[in-house]
Design a protein around this motif. Structure first.
Motif, PDB file in Angstrom:
ATOM      1  N   ARG A 104       0.842  -1.265  -0.115  1.00  0.00           N
ATOM      2  CA  ARG A 104       0.690  -0.405   0.385  1.00  0.00           C
ATOM      3  C   ARG A 104       0.692   0.978  -0.060  1.00  0.00           C
TER       4      ARG A 104
ATOM      5  N   THR B  84      -0.277   5.343   1.367  1.00  0.00           N
ATOM      6  CA  THR B  84      -0.076   5.451   2.560  1.00  0.00           C
ATOM      7  C   THR B  84       0.599   5.200   3.081  1.00  0.00           C
TER       8      THR B  84
ATOM      9  N   ALA C 163       5.183   4.919   7.592  1.00  0.00           N
ATOM     10  CA  ALA C 163       3.281   4.788   7.448  1.00  0.00           C
ATOM     11  C   ALA C 163       3.278   3.671   8.550  1.00  0.00           C
TER      12      ALA C 163
ATOM     13  N   PRO D  17      -3.286   3.543   9.565  1.00  0.00           N
ATOM     14  CA  PRO D  17      -3.133   3.928   8.068  1.00  0.00           C
ATOM     15  C   PRO D  17      -3.401   5.789   7.845  1.00  0.00           C
ATOM     16  N   TYR D  18      -2.164   6.358   6.441  1.00  0.00           N
ATOM     17  CA  TYR D  18      -3.176   7.358   5.936  1.00  0.00           C
ATOM     18  C   TYR D  18      -4.042   7.252   5.060  1.00  0.00           C
ATOM     19  N   ARG D  19      -4.490   8.704   5.047  1.00  0.00           N
ATOM     20  CA  ARG D  19      -5.520   8.213   3.715  1.00  0.00           C
ATOM     21  C   ARG D  19      -4.553   7.931   2.683  1.00  0.00           C
ATOM     22  N   ASP D  20      -5.314   6.608   1.356  1.00  0.00           N
ATOM     23  CA  ASP D  20      -4.262   5.985   0.685  1.00  0.00           C
ATOM     24  C   ASP D  20      -4.571   6.843  -0.697  1.00  0.00           C
TER      25      ASP D  20
END
Length: 895
Positions: A168, A171, A189, A194-197
């Protein structure tokens, strides 16, 4: 054997535990963390397909340095390993208390490794350590709700992460890491938060945007610096001498600097201006405390000040020492070896300052005072800087900055006269200059004439400070220039006894609407007669407070002054009562009736809002209790403390609680209010019991009982009997506790109070267990549990579960005992009851010992011991004895 010096390409992993050396972690906690760290890493590496035994590892105390075998695919470190790490450490955290729980920073890189007789060395290794220790990764983890923050080098991201859908890459967030000689790009990461993808990582935000989760882990309390600061060059140079290398002044010493001078001399402005200039050098934060040493009311108690500071440093209610000595000791421990700047403003005496001095030479302390503080100089070795008025050229320059160079140049003689009339005092000059700046048609000559004309008609504000004449002149002149409605608000603010005031409280004081009060306060703030200290909160400089009160005494009638103070006290009372009905909905509240006409107290939709308001207004509420007593509003003086009962019992600010209740007792006694007197006695008894002052608690409860019986109030009598029963049970006076709980049970049933009945049944069951009547105990406790669950009280429910576990243990039904202990343990961890958590852990360990599970027993005892040591609980010695006995027991293992 000497290893080959040929370089080989390896995947490098460095993990580091967040806050491993935090003060909350004792040696026992750190050992538990290290055991968990290695166990979880082994599990997560193996399950990710990275054989732990084949990895080369170096212990780093609070972390581990790992070199993976060259044949292991690099993709596993970002595709499989993060999720396995999260799962393993989540399970560890589920089984351990807060101090043994682990959150982890993990850095991954790959590069050439060189071996020699001492181990490995390489630029790639250095880079990986820079990444894991970077402020960017620390901030990312601090701002995350998850367990793991991962940082990949730019090489690793470009060669591995961005090519893997499973990893991913969208992210990850790009950051710039700058540490020592290293400046590099990296990618962060947060696998379990998680951060917004972002589909295309190349289009993601710049490194600066990667700080979206950043939460500074250190206090930053300095107020805003004064605008248009000028002069004091020599004084600033002296302050700069504070910034010697940590410890240069000698082991165990602190660097303390005093700024002393007359009122209005600019002590606070200089302290804050300098502190802002150097704050970046204090990496562990800055703390600002206004000691209110010259307020017309009593200064804020040191216990309250230290409690606020300790909370800013992460201390929770459960861990807060109850007395000043304990708070000061914890404060010094927290600041040990930390680089913190402490500004103590408006100190009146050395005694007000000493508990706030750290014991670490790495900290710096800046103190402002009107007094010379000779005691601090002689005893603590403080250096003293005495402020004089500004030099005439500095005063002239300040006028230029605020009014404008052109206007000052056009009327240079008048400008010089203004600076002389203000005695070159910064506070007076600023107010005078702001007046001219706000009125372009007002000439400097006219301002100079006004100042000169009023000087002889005004008394000195302080007989021994000639410079204060100018301050008084400017206050008077600025006050008389106010519109009538605004000056009326200013006068009434001087009648408020608390350290600050909110807009709704000001509206109550002045009999205005919220919007009217807001406009008037904003008008006062625009001419520097009040200061906005927080959203919708204002305060007066201590000199302005005195002046406002004086103007109220001369320009308001006695009746109007009395009405204003009563309006505010009544508003505080009814707002506090509304908050208490949210915080303690099951208890009986004093009947206040409807608020009087014109009084619009606050209402609270949730417990959280009630809690926040009580927190913000605590000092004002205690001050209002004192003022109500002083103004002979005796009904408010005893009703207000009782309306704070729910907040006091949840927040446990011991000093405020006992102080306010004692004031209320005196008022109730003077008013011959028997019911109020008894409620206050009962509440005071609970405070004493929680502090283990059992004799005082029993005395308070028994005096309250006599009054309830005299008044025929069976409900109140039942609650007080229940409180007395708990106290007697804690003293192991089981027969007496049984008798009181039986009386309470009878009364609660008579008045139809299921919640009260559950309390009495719990006390009755505990007393029966203490007397060896186990079957009865279980029956009463089960009844109590059923009623408590109906009332929605998880804290009380877990207490009953613990008592059931104790009873089953005494009956040798160990499986049932452990089941109840573990249920209670989970609930106590949810509600944050640390002391009860330790009790359950101890009991679970005892069960494990009986069953022969020695490792489990020792681990539980160690966790319990760490909590008890932190809280200073008396059970500490007992748990120590358990662990020592087990450590010294002969081993039955055959090797």
């Amino acid at each position: 054997m000497t290893k080959s010096t040929a370089a080989v390409h390896r995947t490098i992993v460095v993990v580091d535990v967040e806050g491993f050396g935090a003060w909350q972690r004792t040696n026992h906690h750190q050992l538990a963390v290290r055991r968990g760290l290695y166990s979880c890493l082994r599990t997560s590496f193996d399950s990710a397909g990275i054989p732990w035994e084949s990895c080369e590892k170096e212990d780093r105390g609070d972390g581990v340095f790992v070199l993976a075998p060259p044949e292991v695919p690099k993709s596993l470190f970002v595709e499989s390993l993060p999720a396995r790490v999260v799962d393993a450490f989540a399970e560890h955290n589920r089984l351990h208390g807060p101090e043994a729980r682990i959150r982890l920073r993990l850095a991954v890189h790959a590069g050439e490794i060189n071996y020699d007789d001492h181990g490995v060395t390489a630029a790639s290794v250095n880079l990986t350590f820079r990444l894991v220790n970077s402020s960017e990764l620390r901030a990312a983890l601090a701002g995350s709700r998850g367990i793991l923050a991962l940082i990949a080098s730019h090489w690793f991201f470009d060669e591995v992460v961005r090519h893997s859908i499973t990893a991913r890459p969208g992210t990850y967030r790009n950051v710039t890491v700058s540490a020592k000689e290293t400046v590099t790009s990296a990618w962060i990461a947060l696998p379990d938060n998680p951060y917004r993808d972002i589909v295309d990582p190349a289009r993601q935000p710049s490194p600066a945007a990667g700080a979206e989760r950043r939460v500074l882990p250190v206090p930053r309390h300095l107020p805003a610096s004064t605008a248009h600061y000028t002069g004091r060059v020599a004084d600033i140079a002296k302050l700069d001498s504070l910034l010697v290398e940590p410890g240069a002044s000698g082991p165990g010493e602190t660097s303390i600097f005093l700024i002393v001078g007359a009122a209005g001399m600019g002590k606070t402005a200089l302290a804050v201006h300098w502190a802002h200039a150097v704050r970046s050098q204090f990496t562990d934060g800055d703390i600002y405390i206004d000691l209110h040493g010259y307020d017309p009311v009593a200064p804020t108690p040191l216990e309250q000040i230290l409690e606020r500071v300790l909370r800013a440093l992460g201390v929770t209610t459960r861990n807060m020492p109850a007395d000043l000595e304990g708070q000061a000791a914890l404060y010094r421990s927290l600041l040990a070896d930390r680089r913190v700047l402490i500004v103590l403003d408006n100190a009146a005496t050395p005694e007000q300052v000493r508990p706030l001095l750290p014991g670490s030479a790495t900290c710096r302390v800046l103190i402002t005072s009107r007094h010379r503080m000779s005691g601090l100089v002689a005893r603590e070795g403080a250096a003293r800087l005495t402020l004089d008025p500004l030099h005439p050229t500095e005063a002239y320059s300040l006028l230029e900055q605020i009014v404008g160079e052109d206007r000052v140049a056009a009327e240079g003689a008048a400008a010089a006269e203004i600076t002389r009339a203000c005695a070159y005092l910064p506070l007076a000059l600023r107010i005078a200059a702001e007046r001219v700046a706000a009125h372009p048609r007002l000439t400097l000559a006219e301002l100079a004439r006004q100042l000169s004309g009023e000087r002889d008609r005004l008394d000195l504000l302080a007989a021994d400070d000639d410079e204060s004449t100018a301050v008084r002149v400017v206050f008077s002149w600025s006050y008389r220039a106010l519109p009538p409605a605004v000056s009326h608000v200013f006068r009434l603010l001087g009648l408020h006894s608390g350290p600050d005031i909110s807009i709704p409280a000001a509206a109550a004081l002045t009999n205005l609407t919220i919007e009217q009060a807001r406009r008037n306060l904003d008008a006062l703030a625009s001419v520097h007669l009040v200061e906005e200290v927080d959203h919708n909160r204002y305060r007066l400089h201590d000199l302005l407070r005195l002046y406002a009160a004086e103007r109220a005494g001369e320009d308001e009638t006695e009746a109007d002054r009395g009405d204003a103070k009563l309006r505010l006290l009544t508003w505080y009372l009814h707002s506090a009562d509304a908050a208490d009905r949210q915080l303690a909905p099951l208890r009986r509240h004093a009947p206040l009736g409807e608020p009087p006409a014109g009084c619009c107290p606050l209402t609270f939709e949730t417990q959280g809002r009630a809690w926040q308001w009580c927190e913000a207004e605590r000092l004002n509420l205690v001050a209002a209790t004192r003022q109500a007593s002083a103004e002979s509003h005796l009904d408010i003086a005893w009703q207000l403390p009782t309306a704070l009962w729910g907040y006091f019992t949840l927040r446990t600010p011991w000093v405020d609680w006992i102080s306010a209740y004692r004031i209320g007792l005196a008022a109730a006694e003077q008013q011959a209010e028997r019911s109020g007197y008894a409620w206050l006695l009962a509440g005071l008894g609970i405070a004493y019991r929680n502090l283990r002052r059992y004799d005082d608690a029993i005395d308070s409860f028994e005096r309250a009982l006599a009054i309830w019986r005299e008044l025929g109030d069976r409900y109140a009598e039942a609650w007080t009997l229940g409180s007395l029963s708990i106290t007697l049970w804690e003293l192991e006076r089981f027969t007496d506790a049984l008798a009181r709980s039986q009386d309470a049970l009878t009364l609660f049933r008579a008045v139809d109070s299921p919640h009260g009945e559950s309390v009495a049944l719990h006390c009755f069951g505990d007393a029966c267990r203490g007397l060896g009547r186990y079957v009865e105990a279980i029956d009463y406790l089960q009844q109590a549990l059923h009623l408590r669950r109906r009332s929605g009280d998880p804290g009380g429910e877990s207490q009953i579960l613990k008592s059931l576990g104790d009873t089953y243990r005494d009956l040798d039904e160990l499986d049932k005992a452990e089941e109840h202990y573990r249920q209670a343990l989970g609930m106590w961890r949810e509600v944050g009851d640390r002391w009860s958590e330790a009790r359950s852990l101890t009991s679970i360990g005892d069960i494990a010992k009986i069953l022969g599970n020695i490792d489990t027993a020792v681990e539980c005892w160690r966790q319990a011991l760490a909590i008890c040591e932190e809280l200073g609980a008396p059970q500490t010695a007992e748990i120590h004895a358990r662990l020592n006995h087990e450590a010294n027991a002969p081993s039955d293992k055959s090797h």
